[in-house]
Design a protein around this motif. Structure first.
Motif, PDB file in Angstrom:
ATOM      1  N   VAL A   1       0.840  -1.208   0.000  1.00  0.00           N
ATOM      2  CA  VAL A   1       0.000   0.000   0.000  1.00  0.00           C
ATOM      3  C   VAL A   1       0.871   1.253   0.000  1.00  0.00           C
ATOM      4  O   VAL A   1       0.569   2.231  -0.669  1.00  0.00           O
ATOM      5  N   ALA A   2       1.968   1.225   0.757  1.00  0.00           N
ATOM      6  CA  ALA A   2       2.866   2.377   0.827  1.00  0.00           C
ATOM      7  C   ALA A   2       3.487   2.672  -0.531  1.00  0.00           C
ATOM      8  O   ALA A   2       3.591   3.836  -0.932  1.00  0.00           O
ATOM      9  N   ASP A   3       3.891   1.639  -1.252  1.00  0.00           N
ATOM     10  CA  ASP A   3       4.509   1.836  -2.563  1.00  0.00           C
ATOM     11  C   ASP A   3       3.494   2.300  -3.598  1.00  0.00           C
ATOM     12  O   ASP A   3       3.782   3.172  -4.412  1.00  0.00           O
ATOM     13  N   LYS A   4       2.308   1.725  -3.570  1.00  0.00           N
ATOM     14  CA  LYS A   4       1.309   2.006  -4.599  1.00  0.00           C
ATOM     15  C   LYS A   4       0.577   3.330  -4.387  1.00  0.00           C
ATOM     16  O   LYS A   4       0.386   4.091  -5.332  1.00  0.00           O
ATOM     17  N   ASN A   5       0.170   3.620  -3.149  1.00  0.00           N
ATOM     18  CA  ASN A   5      -0.723   4.753  -2.894  1.00  0.00           C
ATOM     19  C   ASN A   5      -0.123   5.868  -2.055  1.00  0.00           C
ATOM     20  O   ASN A   5      -0.839   6.770  -1.642  1.00  0.00           O
ATOM     21  N   GLN A   6       1.165   5.814  -1.769  1.00  0.00           N
ATOM     22  CA  GLN A   6       1.794   6.818  -0.904  1.00  0.00           C
ATOM     23  C   GLN A   6       1.099   6.904   0.449  1.00  0.00           C
ATOM     24  O   GLN A   6       0.821   7.983   0.962  1.00  0.00           O
ATOM     25  N   GLN A   7       0.763   5.756   1.030  1.00  0.00           N
ATOM     26  CA  GLN A   7       0.112   5.705   2.333  1.00  0.00           C
ATOM     27  C   GLN A   7       0.997   4.947   3.310  1.00  0.00           C
ATOM     28  O   GLN A   7       1.650   3.979   2.946  1.00  0.00           O
ATOM     29  N   ILE A   8       0.977   5.404   4.553  1.00  0.00           N
ATOM     30  CA  ILE A   8       1.715   4.749   5.621  1.00  0.00           C
ATOM     31  C   ILE A   8       0.684   4.242   6.629  1.00  0.00           C
ATOM     32  O   ILE A   8      -0.247   4.959   6.990  1.00  0.00           O
ATOM     33  N   ALA A   9       0.859   3.014   7.117  1.00  0.00           N
ATOM     34  CA  ALA A   9      -0.070   2.436   8.085  1.00  0.00           C
ATOM     35  C   ALA A   9       0.508   2.555   9.488  1.00  0.00           C
ATOM     36  O   ALA A   9       1.688   2.281   9.714  1.00  0.00           O
ATOM     37  N   PHE A  10      -0.335   2.980  10.433  1.00  0.00           N
ATOM     38  CA  PHE A  10       0.057   3.116  11.829  1.00  0.00           C
ATOM     39  C   PHE A  10      -0.958   2.418  12.715  1.00  0.00           C
ATOM     40  O   PHE A  10      -2.151   2.375  12.397  1.00  0.00           O
TER      41      PHE A  10
END
Length: 99
Positions: free
Chosen positions: A22-31
């Motif tokens: 998800v971080a690579d594809k959508n520029q999102q970081i999960a916390f």
């Protein structure tokens, strides 16, 4: 929102295969965040701690699964996750030293 509260909102980044995809594809970081955290609090906490501009925040609650541990029945913890979408050109480097 007080600075003390914002420092307690984020518990840990989620580093899994799905979160990395998800971080690579959508520029999102999960916390992983505290259960009573709101979207504005999460946004302010990320901007305060990592000095990165946040575009949006998506939040989800997952119920802990019931699992067996040997002959005992236990339960995993309930979690609240936040997927933080960063603005173009922004990134978070977890390896850098915080001063």
């Amino acid at each position: 929102m007080s600075t003390e509260r914002l420092l307690q909102v984020l518990l840990a980044p989620i580093v899994t295969e799905k979160a990395t995809f998800v971080a690579d594809k959508n520029q999102q970081i999960a916390f992983r965040v505290v259960p009573d955290a709101t979207k504005p609090e999460i946004k302010a906490a990320v901007e305060l701690l990592f000095k990165a501009e946040v575009e949006s925040v998506q939040v989800l609650n997952t119920k802990g699964k019931q699992k067996r541990f040997g002959r005992f029945i236990g339960r995993r913890r309930n979690e609240r996750k936040a997927y933080v979408c960063l603005k173009e050109g922004q990134e978070i480097d977890f390896a850098q030293e915080v001063k």
